[in-house]
Scaffold this motif. Structure first.
Motif, PDB file in Angstrom:
ATOM      1  N   VAL A  32       0.846  -1.191   0.000  1.00 45.41           N
ATOM      2  CA  VAL A  32       0.000   0.000   0.000  1.00 45.41           C
ATOM      3  C   VAL A  32       0.882   1.243   0.000  1.00 45.41           C
ATOM      4  CG1 VAL A  32      -1.867  -1.176   1.202  1.00 45.41           C
ATOM      5  CG2 VAL A  32      -0.140   0.052   2.528  1.00 45.41           C
ATOM      6  N   GLU A  33       0.296   2.378  -0.340  1.00 45.68           N
ATOM      7  CA  GLU A  33       1.029   3.632  -0.352  1.00 45.68           C
ATOM      8  C   GLU A  33       1.403   4.044   1.070  1.00 45.68           C
ATOM      9  OE1 GLU A  33       2.090   5.362  -2.953  1.00 45.68           O
ATOM     10  OE2 GLU A  33       1.299   3.795  -4.278  1.00 45.68           O
ATOM     11  N   ARG A  34       2.481   4.816   1.169  1.00 43.65           N
ATOM     12  CA  ARG A  34       2.979   5.221   2.479  1.00 43.65           C
ATOM     13  C   ARG A  34       1.931   5.999   3.276  1.00 43.65           C
ATOM     14  NH1 ARG A  34       7.478   6.593   5.690  1.00 43.65           N
ATOM     15  NH2 ARG A  34       8.921   5.406   4.401  1.00 43.65           N
ATOM     16  N   SER A  35       1.222   6.901   2.629  1.00 41.65           N
ATOM     17  CA  SER A  35       0.240   7.721   3.352  1.00 41.65           C
ATOM     18  C   SER A  35      -0.845   6.854   3.983  1.00 41.65           C
ATOM     19  CB  SER A  35      -0.381   8.757   2.413  1.00 41.65           C
ATOM     20  OG  SER A  35      -0.990   8.119   1.301  1.00 41.65           O
ATOM     21  N   LEU A  36      -1.296   5.837   3.252  1.00 42.26           N
ATOM     22  CA  LEU A  36      -2.313   4.937   3.804  1.00 42.26           C
ATOM     23  C   LEU A  36      -1.735   4.093   4.933  1.00 42.26           C
ATOM     24  CD1 LEU A  36      -5.109   3.676   3.795  1.00 42.26           C
ATOM     25  CD2 LEU A  36      -4.354   2.138   1.955  1.00 42.26           C
ATOM     26  N   ALA A  37      -0.531   3.587   4.746  1.00 43.59           N
ATOM     27  CA  ALA A  37       0.105   2.775   5.793  1.00 43.59           C
ATOM     28  C   ALA A  37       0.302   3.588   7.064  1.00 43.59           C
ATOM     29  CB  ALA A  37       1.443   2.236   5.290  1.00 43.59           C
ATOM     30  N   ALA A  38       0.775   4.833   6.927  1.00 41.86           N
ATOM     31  CA  ALA A  38       0.984   5.688   8.097  1.00 41.86           C
ATOM     32  C   ALA A  38      -0.336   5.963   8.808  1.00 41.86           C
ATOM     33  CB  ALA A  38       1.648   6.996   7.676  1.00 41.86           C
ATOM     34  N   SER A  39      -1.394   6.178   8.046  1.00 42.03           N
ATOM     35  CA  SER A  39      -2.697   6.452   8.653  1.00 42.03           C
ATOM     36  C   SER A  39      -3.227   5.233   9.394  1.00 42.03           C
ATOM     37  CB  SER A  39      -3.691   6.884   7.577  1.00 42.03           C
ATOM     38  OG  SER A  39      -3.265   8.073   6.936  1.00 42.03           O
ATOM     39  N   LEU A  40      -3.111   4.049   8.771  1.00 38.11           N
ATOM     40  CA  LEU A  40      -3.618   2.827   9.401  1.00 38.11           C
ATOM     41  C   LEU A  40      -2.881   2.522  10.702  1.00 38.11           C
ATOM     42  CD1 LEU A  40      -4.049   0.538   6.253  1.00 38.11           C
ATOM     43  CD2 LEU A  40      -5.864   1.584   7.616  1.00 38.11           C
ATOM     44  N   VAL A  41      -1.543   2.562  10.646  1.00 36.04           N
ATOM     45  CA  VAL A  41      -0.760   2.265  11.854  1.00 36.04           C
ATOM     46  C   VAL A  41      -0.970   3.349  12.894  1.00 36.04           C
ATOM     47  CG1 VAL A  41       1.558   1.871  12.766  1.00 36.04           C
ATOM     48  CG2 VAL A  41       0.947   0.991  10.505  1.00 36.04           C
ATOM     49  N   GLY A  42      -1.033   4.612  12.453  1.00 31.96           N
ATOM     50  CA  GLY A  42      -1.242   5.707  13.394  1.00 31.96           C
ATOM     51  C   GLY A  42      -2.566   5.618  14.118  1.00 31.96           C
ATOM     52  N   VAL A  43      -3.625   5.257  13.413  1.00 31.88           N
ATOM     53  CA  VAL A  43      -4.938   5.107  14.050  1.00 31.88           C
ATOM     54  C   VAL A  43      -4.919   3.941  15.041  1.00 31.88           C
ATOM     55  CG1 VAL A  43      -7.348   4.478  13.633  1.00 31.88           C
ATOM     56  CG2 VAL A  43      -6.229   6.183  12.181  1.00 31.88           C
ATOM     57  N   LEU A  44      -4.205   2.870  14.699  1.00 32.39           N
ATOM     58  CA  LEU A  44      -4.080   1.745  15.622  1.00 32.39           C
ATOM     59  C   LEU A  44      -3.396   2.184  16.912  1.00 32.39           C
ATOM     60  CD1 LEU A  44      -4.273  -1.319  16.211  1.00 32.39           C
ATOM     61  CD2 LEU A  44      -2.050  -1.567  15.102  1.00 32.39           C
ATOM     62  N   VAL A  45      -2.299   2.930  16.790  1.00 30.78           N
ATOM     63  CA  VAL A  45      -1.581   3.420  17.974  1.00 30.78           C
ATOM     64  C   VAL A  45      -2.466   4.380  18.761  1.00 30.78           C
ATOM     65  CG1 VAL A  45       0.401   4.763  18.758  1.00 30.78           C
ATOM     66  CG2 VAL A  45       0.673   3.113  16.894  1.00 30.78           C
ATOM     67  N   TRP A  46      -3.147   5.281  18.053  1.00 29.42           N
ATOM     68  CA  TRP A  46      -4.052   6.235  18.711  1.00 29.42           C
ATOM     69  C   TRP A  46      -5.117   5.491  19.518  1.00 29.42           C
ATOM     70  CZ3 TRP A  46      -9.336   6.816  18.103  1.00 29.42           C
ATOM     71  CH2 TRP A  46      -9.907   7.971  18.665  1.00 29.42           C
ATOM     72  N   SER A  47      -5.675   4.452  18.932  1.00 26.91           N
ATOM     73  CA  SER A  47      -6.727   3.697  19.604  1.00 26.91           C
ATOM     74  C   SER A  47      -6.208   3.010  20.861  1.00 26.91           C
ATOM     75  CB  SER A  47      -7.318   2.647  18.651  1.00 26.91           C
ATOM     76  OG  SER A  47      -7.845   3.257  17.493  1.00 26.91           O
ATOM     77  N   PHE A  48      -5.047   2.394  20.750  1.00 31.01           N
ATOM     78  CA  PHE A  48      -4.480   1.716  21.924  1.00 31.01           C
ATOM     79  C   PHE A  48      -4.096   2.734  22.996  1.00 31.01           C
ATOM     80  CE2 PHE A  48      -1.290  -0.664  24.348  1.00 31.01           C
ATOM     81  CZ  PHE A  48      -1.983  -1.854  24.560  1.00 31.01           C
ATOM     82  N   GLY A  49      -3.701   3.923  22.573  1.00 31.05           N
ATOM     83  CA  GLY A  49      -3.345   4.964  23.530  1.00 31.05           C
ATOM     84  C   GLY A  49      -4.507   5.414  24.395  1.00 31.05           C
ATOM     85  N   LEU A  50      -5.738   5.150  23.943  1.00 31.34           N
ATOM     86  CA  LEU A  50      -6.902   5.528  24.740  1.00 31.34           C
ATOM     87  C   LEU A  50      -6.926   4.792  26.077  1.00 31.34           C
ATOM     88  CD1 LEU A  50      -9.699   5.614  22.008  1.00 31.34           C
ATOM     89  CD2 LEU A  50      -8.372   7.524  22.929  1.00 31.34           C
ATOM     90  N   LEU A  51      -6.369   3.576  26.099  1.00 30.35           N
ATOM     91  CA  LEU A  51      -6.329   2.823  27.359  1.00 30.35           C
ATOM     92  C   LEU A  51      -5.450   3.540  28.386  1.00 30.35           C
ATOM     93  CD1 LEU A  51      -5.940  -0.803  25.922  1.00 30.35           C
ATOM     94  CD2 LEU A  51      -8.024   0.341  26.686  1.00 30.35           C
ATOM     95  N   SER A  52      -4.307   4.043  27.943  1.00 31.99           N
ATOM     96  CA  SER A  52      -3.441   4.816  28.839  1.00 31.99           C
ATOM     97  C   SER A  52      -4.102   6.129  29.227  1.00 31.99           C
ATOM     98  CB  SER A  52      -2.093   5.092  28.164  1.00 31.99           C
ATOM     99  OG  SER A  52      -1.357   3.913  27.993  1.00 31.99           O
ATOM    100  N   LEU A  53      -4.726   6.773  28.257  1.00 38.16           N
ATOM    101  CA  LEU A  53      -5.373   8.066  28.510  1.00 38.16           C
ATOM    102  C   LEU A  53      -6.447   7.945  29.586  1.00 38.16           C
ATOM    103  CD1 LEU A  53      -6.490  10.526  25.727  1.00 38.16           C
ATOM    104  CD2 LEU A  53      -8.068   9.940  27.568  1.00 38.16           C
ATOM    105  N   LEU A  54      -7.286   6.933  29.472  1.00 39.17           N
ATOM    106  CA  LEU A  54      -8.384   6.772  30.424  1.00 39.17           C
ATOM    107  C   LEU A  54      -7.906   6.309  31.794  1.00 39.17           C
ATOM    108  CD1 LEU A  54     -11.030   5.145  28.053  1.00 39.17           C
ATOM    109  CD2 LEU A  54     -11.012   7.492  28.929  1.00 39.17           C
ATOM    110  N   SER A  55      -6.700   5.752  31.856  1.00 40.02           N
ATOM    111  CA  SER A  55      -6.189   5.290  33.154  1.00 40.02           C
ATOM    112  C   SER A  55      -5.847   6.444  34.079  1.00 40.02           C
ATOM    113  CB  SER A  55      -4.967   4.395  32.958  1.00 40.02           C
ATOM    114  OG  SER A  55      -3.845   5.141  32.530  1.00 40.02           O
ATOM    115  N   PHE A  56      -5.822   7.674  33.553  1.00 38.14           N
ATOM    116  CA  PHE A  56      -5.571   8.847  34.390  1.00 38.14           C
ATOM    117  C   PHE A  56      -6.863   9.462  34.924  1.00 38.14           C
ATOM    118  CE2 PHE A  56      -1.691   8.633  31.880  1.00 38.14           C
ATOM    119  CZ  PHE A  56      -0.722   8.865  32.847  1.00 38.14           C
ATOM    120  N   ASN A  57      -8.014   8.984  34.483  1.00 44.93           N
ATOM    121  CA  ASN A  57      -9.258   9.603  34.918  1.00 44.93           C
ATOM    122  C   ASN A  57     -10.366   8.551  35.104  1.00 44.93           C
ATOM    123  OD1 ASN A  57      -9.977   9.538  31.888  1.00 44.93           O
ATOM    124  ND2 ASN A  57      -8.311  11.021  31.945  1.00 44.93           N
TER     125      ASN A  57
END
Length: 473
Positions: free
Chosen positions: A355-380
């Motif tokens: 796949v193109e780089r822009s699509l790959a970066a978006s897919l992986v970035g959204v995956l990381v963003w989603s997993f980061g929600l677990l850390s984010l919510l652990s503060f509140n």
């Protein structure tokens, strides 16, 4: 300097990396420096020095960097340049060339996955830093007291919507840089961000030099207090030497993929290590001078940056401007490290699914963003959840605490020991000599990567698992 980075040796016939190449040796050095310079030496290093008594810890840290950090950095850069492919496929290719099991590609998997896990938590702290840039610029630190400083940080972490906005903005910035590729994304970022970061650091040190407490800060950083250098301090120095250089995250491997052929990795690594350490020391001088001037404690742990420093800057002349510069520098440091953590997985997705780089970066970035929600919510909202409540070492740990422990205590040491064993014992010496050249520098590196580095990393792992009985902050 560029002349010293070059080496004369026969070139192997080897295809250039599909994903791009650094345009010059200088850019390559800046890129590796940018990857290494992050929260490790601007945030964590100063408070570790504060906890363990100053100069003695600095000396212990330098010794650990020489025995562990430097050999592993060279090893990861060398693996990347030899493979000329994303870490996962690159390790598989090298293993097959060496007549070894393809299972050694697990090193690439561990590094790439660990980098994404670290980035998911890194993004949260990057969001804090961005929020504090605007807060300091707006004068929110003016004449703070200790209670107000703690409340200011608590208000930020207690608000999931506000944290979500900053987390999203930081990840979007990271995805944007990576999606533009090596030449127009990563390279342009380090070309501007690293010099600006160093310039801001110079301004902060110059400002600190004008404080009456500057000499006290120098004395604290550079005068060794060996009475406080116990086993826990040594292990803290060892762990930080591993963490602060972006080791075990796949970042240095992928940056080695893009390295120019005639750059001496044995010359680049010491430059990066010395610069990284110097940045940590200068950041410590800037921080401690302001904190001492305000009459506050430097042994404040992680709260040193987001609670003690705002309190200190709020009581010094011109403090709001210096605070704005400091948190801008922190954002740039986190950002340059973040793009290096995202890159290995993006190149894997590009190669695996074409796949193109822009699509790959978006897919992986959204995956990381989603997993980061677990850390984010652990503060509140999820701060009451304790995933490992039955384990005494993390009985009160939130998801963020458990993730941090899992990464630093298990994944990073495991990746480090596997890398050391593969490069030092399984990969032929002739193969590494082709990339690194001969001479005393190569022989010293080979001894360290075979003996000193594995022993040190095993100690770090045993301590993290609670098998040594030494407590480390």
């Amino acid at each position: 300097m560029l002349r010293s980075l070059a080496r004369e040796r026969p070139l192997r016939l080897k295809s250039l990396p599909r994903y791009g190449q650094w345009s010059s040796p200088c850019i390559f050095v800046l890129a590796v420096i940018g990857s290494a310079m992050g929260l490790g030496n601007i945030w964590k290093f100063p408070y570790l020095v504060g906890q363990y008594g100053g100069g003695a810890f600095v000396l212990a840290y330098l010794a650990c960097v020489a025995a562990v950090g430097l050999p592993l950095m060279v090893a990861e850069l060398m693996l990347g340049r030899r493979a000329r492919s994303t870490p996962i496929y690159g390790l598989l290719r090298i293993a097959r060339e060496e007549g070894l099991s393809g299972g050694w590609s697990v090193i690439g998997w561990l590094g790439s996955v660990t980098g994404l896990l670290v980035l998911s938590a890194y993004s949260i702290v990057g969001g804090w830093s961005m929020a504090y840039v605007f807060r300091s610029a707006a004068g929110a630190f003016h004449e703070l007291d200790a209670v107000a400083a703690a409340r200011l940080f608590q208000e930020l972490t207690d608000d999931p919507e506000r944290l979500l906005a900053w987390h999203t903005l930081f990840m979007a910035m990271t995805i944007l840089v990576v999606s533009r590729g090596v030449r127009y994304g990563l390279e342009e970022a380090v070309r501007w961000f690293v010099p600006v970061l160093l310039t801001i650091l110079g301004i902060l040190v110059f400002y600190a030099h004008g404080q009456p407490s500057f000499d006290r800060a120098v004395d604290f950083l550079l005068r060794p207090d060996f009475a406080r250098l116990d086993a826990s301090a040594l292990l803290a120095a060892l762990g930080h030497a591993f963490f602060s250089l972006s080791l075990g995250l796949g970042a240095l491997v992928i940056y080695g993929v893009y390295a120019p052929e005639r750059v001496s990795l044995l010359a680049v690594a010491p430059i990066v290590v010395l610069t990284d350490t110097l940045v940590g020391l200068l950041a410590g001088l800037a921080i401690f001078s302001v904190v001492f001037q305000a009459g506050l404690s430097v042994a404040a742990g992680p709260g040193l940056i987001f609670q003690t420093l705002p309190l200190a800057f709020g009581t010094t002349p011109g403090g709001h401007l210096m605070a704005t510069l400091f948190f801008t520098m922190l954002v740039l440091a986190v950002w340059t490290s973040a793009i290096s953590m995202l890159e290995p997985a993006v190149t894997y997705v590009m190669k695996r699914w074409r796949v193109e780089r822009s699509l790959a970066a978006s897919l992986v970035g959204v995956l990381v963003w989603s997993f980061g929600l677990l850390s984010l919510l652990s503060f509140n909202l999820w701060s009451h959840l304790q995933p490992l409540g039955s384990w005494s070492r993390l009985g009160r740990g939130t998801f963020f605490d458990v993730l941090n422990f899992f990464i630093t205590g298990l994944l990073l040491p495991l990746t480090g020991i596997l890398t050391a064993v593969f490069v030092g014992w399984r990969m032929s010496a002739d193969s590494s000599r082709i990339e690194l050249g001969g001479g005393w520098g190569y022989r010293l590196w080979l001894v360290l990567i075979r003996f000193a580095t594995p022993v040190a990393v095993v100690l770090l792992f045993l301590q993290a698992m609670g098998l040594l009985g030494w407590e480390v902050l």
